[in-house]
Design a protein around this motif. Sequence first.
Motif, short mmCIF file in Angstrom:
data_model
loop_
_atom_site.label_atom_id
_atom_site.label_comp_id
_atom_site.label_asym_id
_atom_site.label_seq_id
_atom_site.Cartn_x
_atom_site.Cartn_y
_atom_site.Cartn_z
N LEU A 47 4.51 15.13 110.64
CA LEU A 47 6.04 14.70 109.99
C LEU A 47 5.92 13.10 109.08
O LEU A 47 5.21 12.22 109.58
CB LEU A 47 6.54 14.07 111.26
N ARG A 48 6.50 13.36 108.20
CA ARG A 48 6.72 12.49 107.46
C ARG A 48 7.97 12.35 106.78
O ARG A 48 8.71 12.66 107.04
CB ARG A 48 5.96 13.54 105.94
N THR A 49 8.37 10.77 106.45
CA THR A 49 9.74 10.40 106.17
C THR A 49 9.38 9.84 104.47
O THR A 49 8.03 8.64 104.36
CB THR A 49 9.97 9.33 107.38
N ASN A 50 10.34 9.30 104.57
CA ASN A 50 10.04 7.94 103.44
C ASN A 50 10.78 6.73 103.38
O ASN A 50 11.65 6.75 104.82
CB ASN A 50 11.65 8.01 102.16
N ALA A 51 10.00 5.61 103.50
CA ALA A 51 10.20 4.62 103.66
C ALA A 51 11.01 3.97 103.76
O ALA A 51 11.84 3.31 104.54
CB ALA A 51 9.42 3.83 103.11
N ARG A 52 12.75 4.66 102.96
CA ARG A 52 13.82 4.21 102.25
C ARG A 52 14.87 4.49 103.54
O ARG A 52 15.52 3.37 103.79
CB ARG A 52 14.06 4.26 100.51
N ASN A 53 14.74 6.07 103.72
CA ASN A 53 14.83 6.26 105.03
C ASN A 53 14.90 7.25 105.65
O ASN A 53 14.19 8.08 105.36
CB ASN A 53 16.48 7.60 104.36
N ASN A 55 15.04 8.34 108.45
CA ASN A 55 16.06 9.26 109.43
C ASN A 55 14.85 11.02 109.04
O ASN A 55 16.26 11.46 109.45
CB ASN A 55 17.38 8.84 109.31
N ILE A 56 15.37 10.63 107.12
CA ILE A 56 14.91 12.43 107.39
C ILE A 56 13.53 12.80 107.74
O ILE A 56 12.81 12.34 106.72
CB ILE A 56 15.35 12.41 105.89
N VAL A 57 13.49 13.46 108.18
CA VAL A 57 12.19 13.75 108.82
C VAL A 57 11.53 14.95 107.93
O VAL A 57 12.21 16.29 108.20
CB VAL A 57 11.87 14.08 109.96
N LYS A 58 10.51 15.16 107.45
CA LYS A 58 10.01 16.67 107.06
C LYS A 58 8.76 16.70 107.91
O LYS A 58 7.66 15.87 108.11
CB LYS A 58 9.89 16.58 105.42
N HIS A 59 8.63 17.72 107.67
CA HIS A 59 7.50 18.37 108.28
C HIS A 59 6.69 18.78 107.60
O HIS A 59 6.43 19.57 105.49
CB HIS A 59 7.09 20.18 108.88
N ASP A 60 5.41 18.57 107.60
CA ASP A 60 4.16 18.37 106.02
C ASP A 60 2.71 18.66 106.92
O ASP A 60 2.26 18.20 107.78
CB ASP A 60 3.95 16.57 106.52
N ASN A 61 2.04 19.89 105.66
CA ASN A 61 1.16 20.67 106.81
C ASN A 61 -0.37 20.48 106.11
O ASN A 61 -0.91 21.08 105.22
CB ASN A 61 1.13 21.82 105.98
N ASN A 62 -0.32 18.85 105.91
CA ASN A 62 -1.77 18.42 105.51
C ASN A 62 -3.42 18.57 107.53
O ASN A 62 -2.91 18.63 107.77
CB ASN A 62 -1.60 16.82 105.81
N ILE A 63 -4.40 18.27 106.41
CA ILE A 63 -5.16 19.04 107.10
C ILE A 63 -5.34 17.35 108.16
O ILE A 63 -6.70 17.33 108.99
CB ILE A 63 -6.14 19.41 106.64
N PHE A 64 -5.39 15.80 107.76
CA PHE A 64 -5.77 15.54 107.93
C PHE A 64 -5.93 14.25 109.39
O PHE A 64 -6.46 14.51 109.87
CB PHE A 64 -5.33 13.93 107.12
N PHE A 65 -4.66 14.90 110.24
CA PHE A 65 -4.27 14.13 111.10
C PHE A 65 -5.26 15.03 112.09
O PHE A 65 -5.42 14.88 113.25
CB PHE A 65 -2.98 14.57 111.24
N THR A 66 -4.93 16.73 111.58
CA THR A 66 -6.04 17.83 112.45
C THR A 66 -8.29 16.64 112.45
O THR A 66 -7.71 17.43 113.38
CB THR A 66 -5.83 19.19 111.84
N ALA A 67 -8.06 17.03 111.54
CA ALA A 67 -9.96 16.42 111.12
C ALA A 67 -9.56 14.89 112.05
O ALA A 67 -10.74 15.26 112.88
CB ALA A 67 -9.91 16.16 109.56
N LEU A 68 -8.38 14.17 112.47
CA LEU A 68 -8.51 13.09 113.17
C LEU A 68 -8.69 12.87 114.33
O LEU A 68 -10.23 13.46 115.23
CB LEU A 68 -7.48 12.34 112.90
N VAL A 69 -8.09 14.10 115.38
CA VAL A 69 -7.90 14.21 116.32
C VAL A 69 -9.59 15.64 116.43
O VAL A 69 -10.19 14.72 117.63
CB VAL A 69 -7.02 15.52 116.25
N ALA A 70 -9.62 16.10 115.88
CA ALA A 70 -10.96 17.07 115.87
C ALA A 70 -12.17 15.78 115.82
O ALA A 70 -12.69 15.95 116.60
CB ALA A 70 -11.29 18.12 115.18
N PHE A 71 -11.95 15.41 114.78
CA PHE A 71 -13.48 13.67 114.87
C PHE A 71 -13.67 13.29 116.08
O PHE A 71 -14.29 12.98 117.47
CB PHE A 71 -12.88 13.15 113.64
N SER A 72 -11.98 12.41 117.18
CA SER A 72 -11.79 11.87 117.68
C SER A 72 -12.57 12.42 119.25
O SER A 72 -13.53 11.57 120.03
CB SER A 72 -10.47 11.37 117.81
#
Length: 377
Positions: A47-53, A55-72
């Motif tokens: 999930l991605r949010t702009n720091a200004r608001n 409350n507005i949440v967007k899905h973000d299809n980056n690979i970074f967190f998937t790699a973090l989970v797999a690495f950990s």
Amino acid sequence: SYFILFFISSLTGFSQDISQESILLKRISELQVQKDSFYHAGMFPTLRTNARNTNIVKHDNNIFFTALVAFSLKQLRNNFTPAQQVICDTIVQRACRAYPYFKHHSGRPSYNFWPTDHPVIFPNNRLLNLFNQSQALPDDIDDTSMVWLSQDAPDSVVAIIRNLMIKHTNAARKKIRNTFKLYKNIPAYSTWFGNKMPIDFDFSALCNALYFLYDRKVSFTKYDSATINLLRLMIVHKQYKTDAAYISPHYGRTSILLYHISRLLNRFSIVALDSLKPQLLQDAYMELSKSDNMMDSVLLSTCIIRLGGSVTKCSYDNIHFVLAEQSRFVFFMASFASMMPNPLKRLFLGNSRLKFYYSCAAYNLTLILENLILQKK
């Protein structure tokens, strides 16, 4: 279901075959995407949010967190029972199947934050998506390190990545324009692999890059020594406390910088940095004493254990797991200010309009799992 299991176990207590580790692993597996959709199969939703608001949440299809989970999980594997190792291996194998979509379009073994087959910056943001082609980000040292740390990198791949890193060190082609004067001539690694991108130092990303290099036992060069020296100076001057967002604009908070450096120093002995462990440990204790965020406290507890300290054992229960999954804990951030030259970087670094926060439920649970295991060890 997950919540029913939590309810039952809260009444009966954890039995030997329903350990906390197993419950966390199973839930992480359940959160992994099974079929291609907005996310590719094997990925973990972010999930991605702009720091200004926020409350507005967007899905973000980056690979970074998937790699973090797999690495950990890969790092924790030896602490699991045989049955848990099966779940762990399945999660990692699924994650690896998603990586090709983020690989450099030429086939080069470097990786991007977002898919490379159809470049999209900040998915689900109509305004920023107008700049998908013209402002597409290049591959970076952070994603590349994490992706390859979660799978087996052959020596030929390591050599290519190593040369790519050297090619983009500070002063190799251009000089960094947004760091402290003391560091502007240090030929350390830059975050970005793109020739058009400015040189960027990020304390946490450099910890990940060094972790990759040490893990692969590469022969060290003057650029590795320079990068280690850069980290040493930042630690000596305690800038992880006073200027966390400035020296690590993609992570930006003291607890997360301490987490990264402790992960590196726990696994590898680095002569120039080992002597600084007592200072880092003392500051981790200080940060934990004033932490009012559950996930920050988890990170700092893990950090203290990794630096050789001791913490009061945290007894996790079901509500901790639920809160961790529901938390929009910010582990990573993106800031347009990070690419600006001084003095603009300093001026706009705190601008909420230019900053985006990222959170991932599966990674939050992975951090809990990691801390649980380290406490038991």
